[in-house]
Design a protein around this motif. Structure first.
Motif, mmCIF file in Angstrom:
data_model
loop_
_atom_site.group_PDB
_atom_site.id
_atom_site.type_symbol
_atom_site.label_atom_id
_atom_site.label_comp_id
_atom_site.label_asym_id
_atom_site.label_seq_id
_atom_site.Cartn_x
_atom_site.Cartn_y
_atom_site.Cartn_z
ATOM 1 N N LEU A 12 0.861 -1.182 0.000
ATOM 2 C CA LEU A 12 0.000 0.000 0.000
ATOM 3 C C LEU A 12 0.888 1.219 0.000
ATOM 4 O O LEU A 12 1.839 1.303 0.784
ATOM 5 C CB LEU A 12 -0.904 0.004 1.239
ATOM 6 C CG LEU A 12 -1.927 1.130 1.457
ATOM 7 C CD1 LEU A 12 -1.316 2.467 1.863
ATOM 8 C CD2 LEU A 12 -2.825 1.353 0.240
ATOM 9 N N GLY B 57 0.893 5.714 -1.230
ATOM 10 C CA GLY B 57 -0.031 6.788 -1.569
ATOM 11 C C GLY B 57 0.639 8.118 -1.824
ATOM 12 O O GLY B 57 1.824 8.301 -1.555
ATOM 13 N N ARG C 121 -0.342 12.539 -1.846
ATOM 14 C CA ARG C 121 -1.303 13.635 -1.695
ATOM 15 C C ARG C 121 -1.471 14.307 -3.052
ATOM 16 O O ARG C 121 -0.462 14.607 -3.700
ATOM 17 C CB ARG C 121 -0.746 14.667 -0.719
ATOM 18 C CG ARG C 121 -1.000 14.283 0.702
ATOM 19 C CD ARG C 121 -0.512 15.355 1.609
ATOM 20 N NE ARG C 121 0.883 15.105 1.959
ATOM 21 C CZ ARG C 121 1.567 15.881 2.775
ATOM 22 N NH1 ARG C 121 1.028 16.960 3.268
ATOM 23 N NH2 ARG C 121 2.804 15.584 3.075
ATOM 24 N N VAL D 285 -3.314 4.750 -2.602
ATOM 25 C CA VAL D 285 -4.333 5.672 -2.115
ATOM 26 C C VAL D 285 -3.969 7.092 -2.544
ATOM 27 O O VAL D 285 -2.829 7.537 -2.359
ATOM 28 C CB VAL D 285 -4.498 5.585 -0.571
ATOM 29 C CG1 VAL D 285 -3.191 5.777 0.163
ATOM 30 C CG2 VAL D 285 -5.523 6.596 -0.070
ATOM 31 N N ALA E 68 -4.497 10.461 -1.398
ATOM 32 C CA ALA E 68 -4.898 10.913 -0.065
ATOM 33 C C ALA E 68 -5.478 12.324 -0.123
ATOM 34 O O ALA E 68 -4.842 13.297 0.301
ATOM 35 C CB ALA E 68 -3.707 10.823 0.880
ATOM 36 N N GLN F 158 -5.835 14.286 3.154
ATOM 37 C CA GLN F 158 -4.581 14.777 3.754
ATOM 38 C C GLN F 158 -4.234 16.184 3.286
ATOM 39 O O GLN F 158 -3.553 16.923 3.980
ATOM 40 C CB GLN F 158 -3.424 13.827 3.422
ATOM 41 C CG GLN F 158 -3.422 12.573 4.283
ATOM 42 C CD GLN F 158 -2.116 11.807 4.191
ATOM 43 O OE1 GLN F 158 -1.202 12.176 3.459
ATOM 44 N NE2 GLN F 158 -2.024 10.725 4.942
ATOM 45 N N TYR G 250 -3.007 12.886 11.722
ATOM 46 C CA TYR G 250 -2.545 12.439 10.401
ATOM 47 C C TYR G 250 -1.940 11.020 10.439
ATOM 48 O O TYR G 250 -2.295 10.171 9.612
ATOM 49 C CB TYR G 250 -1.517 13.474 9.970
ATOM 50 C CG TYR G 250 -0.974 13.465 8.575
ATOM 51 C CD1 TYR G 250 -1.236 14.532 7.716
ATOM 52 C CD2 TYR G 250 -0.136 12.457 8.113
ATOM 53 C CE1 TYR G 250 -0.687 14.579 6.451
ATOM 54 C CE2 TYR G 250 0.408 12.511 6.845
ATOM 55 C CZ TYR G 250 0.134 13.569 6.015
ATOM 56 O OH TYR G 250 0.664 13.619 4.766
ATOM 57 N N GLN H 206 -3.346 7.755 8.405
ATOM 58 C CA GLN H 206 -2.431 7.045 7.511
ATOM 59 C C GLN H 206 -2.324 5.575 7.912
ATOM 60 O O GLN H 206 -2.189 4.694 7.063
ATOM 61 C CB GLN H 206 -1.061 7.719 7.483
ATOM 62 C CG GLN H 206 -0.206 7.196 6.367
ATOM 63 C CD GLN H 206 0.754 8.236 5.796
ATOM 64 O OE1 GLN H 206 0.379 9.369 5.563
ATOM 65 N NE2 GLN H 206 1.973 7.839 5.578
ATOM 66 N N ASP I 262 -5.166 3.953 6.308
ATOM 67 C CA ASP I 262 -4.878 3.737 4.878
ATOM 68 C C ASP I 262 -4.109 2.436 4.667
ATOM 69 O O ASP I 262 -4.315 1.711 3.704
ATOM 70 C CB ASP I 262 -3.979 4.846 4.309
ATOM 71 C CG ASP I 262 -4.631 6.212 4.288
ATOM 72 O OD1 ASP I 262 -5.842 6.285 4.550
ATOM 73 O OD2 ASP I 262 -3.911 7.192 4.014
ATOM 74 N N ILE I 263 -3.183 2.203 5.583
ATOM 75 C CA ILE I 263 -2.301 1.044 5.418
ATOM 76 C C ILE I 263 -3.001 -0.240 5.870
ATOM 77 O O ILE I 263 -2.944 -1.270 5.207
ATOM 78 C CB ILE I 263 -1.001 1.255 6.237
ATOM 79 C CG1 ILE I 263 -0.216 2.443 5.665
ATOM 80 C CG2 ILE I 263 -0.152 -0.009 6.268
ATOM 81 C CD1 ILE I 263 0.910 2.934 6.569
ATOM 82 N N VAL J 238 5.066 -1.187 2.841
ATOM 83 C CA VAL J 238 4.734 0.194 2.511
ATOM 84 C C VAL J 238 5.986 0.907 1.996
ATOM 85 O O VAL J 238 6.885 1.228 2.772
ATOM 86 C CB VAL J 238 4.189 0.951 3.755
ATOM 87 C CG1 VAL J 238 3.727 2.348 3.371
ATOM 88 C CG2 VAL J 238 3.060 0.170 4.403
ATOM 89 N N GLN K 177 8.530 9.531 5.986
ATOM 90 C CA GLN K 177 7.270 8.880 6.366
ATOM 91 C C GLN K 177 7.458 7.767 7.401
ATOM 92 O O GLN K 177 6.489 7.160 7.848
ATOM 93 C CB GLN K 177 6.582 8.300 5.124
ATOM 94 C CG GLN K 177 6.193 9.332 4.072
ATOM 95 C CD GLN K 177 5.013 10.182 4.507
ATOM 96 O OE1 GLN K 177 3.989 9.679 4.923
ATOM 97 N NE2 GLN K 177 5.165 11.502 4.427
#
Ligand code: TRP
Length: 370
Positions: A44, A46, A48, A78, A80, A83, A167, A171, A174-175, A183, A189
């Motif tokens: 996964l 992503g 922004r 994703v 985002a 975000q 945040y 996130q 999301d994962i 990831v 990150q």
């Protein structure tokens, strides 16, 4: 083809962090494990949707994604969109930005039959994970997160929004919504990934009913993207607002013009010396990446040709490398339904996955009433 990952000795001294060293070491192991059996992994990752993708993205994260796809690893991306409003009011038409991002993805070779692309806001079941996850973290933990702190500092005195503070938790959703175990991320990150790992473990401690062999969530690992530290043509961090980036979507003429205006230095002979000559080294690196050669070889070839020859070389190499991607991009833009359909199918698929996970989560929490 293997995925490029950070090697431990390639770590720079600016982040002597033990967790970074651990993540780098684990990334190397993961890379080997993926080569042996890609079917054990779900990736996964992503972005922004803040602007067009540029060469920094392309030679960093996008290359990793395309390589993972080629190796047969299931990948979910994703977009985002929520975000984007964590540290600002808005960015205009998100729809346009999202469509442009999907166009970039398809142009660089992400194949929607193998890679699921979805928009965060289109999957309500994912967001419902946020409530139980928020119960598993403390506010002190969130306030310590160095990436959240850095983002907040970048807003120039704007009060911290609740969304920015939490945040790392969305996130994590999301994962974990798709039970990803890999990831691919840059090192900025890593704190978020660590938070997701903590949440997955705490969820199982609290609700896992003691079945260690069948946790609700896997503990995801970071796959560190290669540290491609491309600067903008002014020698500063590449960013849309500074107009110093080369976008994938740019035409060849604009690319050449931007590179002709690139900052260099007074030294006539071109060398590759990132520490002493960052601006020139950045151009050499860009030329090397675009032409698939080593930076030192590129610099040696240009030598006394100076900045003019260097810029010409980089401009030709970049434009040549991007030509097929740009052609595909233009072709995709002629078929707006394609992008729409890719996103609609991705959203549908992500919702099915998220609904199944949410069901399991509710069952684990004794919250199933049907
Ligand atoms: N925060 C990431 C960025 O700014 C984007 C992102 C959102 C992401 N959700 C994610 C990355 C989940 C990895 C995993 O680049």
């Amino acid at each position: 083809m293997t995925t490029n990952v950070h090697t431990v000795d390639a770590l720079d001294a600016s982040a002597p962090d033990a967790s970074l060293a651990r993540a780098a070491a684990r990334s190397l192991e993961l890379d080997a494990e993926i080569a042996i059996d890609p079917s054990r992994f779900r990736v996964l990752t992503g972005d922004r949707p803040t602007g067009n993708l540029h060469l920094g993205h392309y030679f960093g994260t996008l290359a990793t994604r395309v390589a993972l796809q080629r190796r047969g690893v299931e990948t979910i991306i994703v977009i985002a969109d929520y975000q984007v409003i964590a540290d600002r009011d808005g960015v205009g038409s998100l729809e346009e930005r999202v469509r442009s991002l999907v166009t970039d993805y398809l142009a660089v070779g992400l194949d929607p039959d193998r890679t699921t692309i979805f928009a965060h806001s289109a999957v309500p079941e994912l967001h419902q994970l946020l409530l139980p996850f928020l119960a598993l973290v403390t506010d002190a933990e969130l306030r310590r997160n160095p990436t959240v702190k850095a983002e907040h500092e970048g807003t120039g005195g704007r009060p911290m929004s609740g969304l920015l503070l939490t945040y790392p938790v969305h996130q994590a959703a999301d994962i974990l919504f798709c039970k990803a175990n890999v990831v691919p991320v840059g090192k900025d990150q890593l704190p978020h990934l660590e938070q997701a790992r903590v949440i997955s473990r705490r969820f199982d401690q609290r609700y896992g009913r003691g079945d260690r062999d069948r946790p609700v969530f896997p503990t995801p690992d970071a796959l560190l993207s290669p540290a491609v530290n491309l600067l903008g043509v002014d020698g500063q961090k590449m960013s849309k607002s500074r107009e110093n980036a080369i976008d994938l979507a740019m035409d060849a003429e604009t690319t050449a013009r931007r590179l002709r205006a690139a900052v260099t230095d007074g030294d006539r002979v071109i060398t590759y010396d990132p520490a002493r000559r960052p601006a020139v080294a950045n151009l050499v690196l860009l030329g090397a990446l675009a032409s698939g050669r080593e930076p030192h070889d590129v610099a040696a070839d240009i030598g006394s040709g100076g900045a003019r020859a260097l810029k010409q070389f980089v401009s030709d190499a970049v434009n040549e490398h991007l030509a097929p991607i740009r052609a595909r991009r233009a072709e995709i833009e002629r078929h707006p339904d394609l992008v729409h359909d890719v996103l609609a199918a991705g959203n549908r698929r992500a919702r099915v996955i998220a609904a199944a996970t949410l069901d399991e989560v509710r069952a684990a929490m004794w919250m199933r009433y049907d």
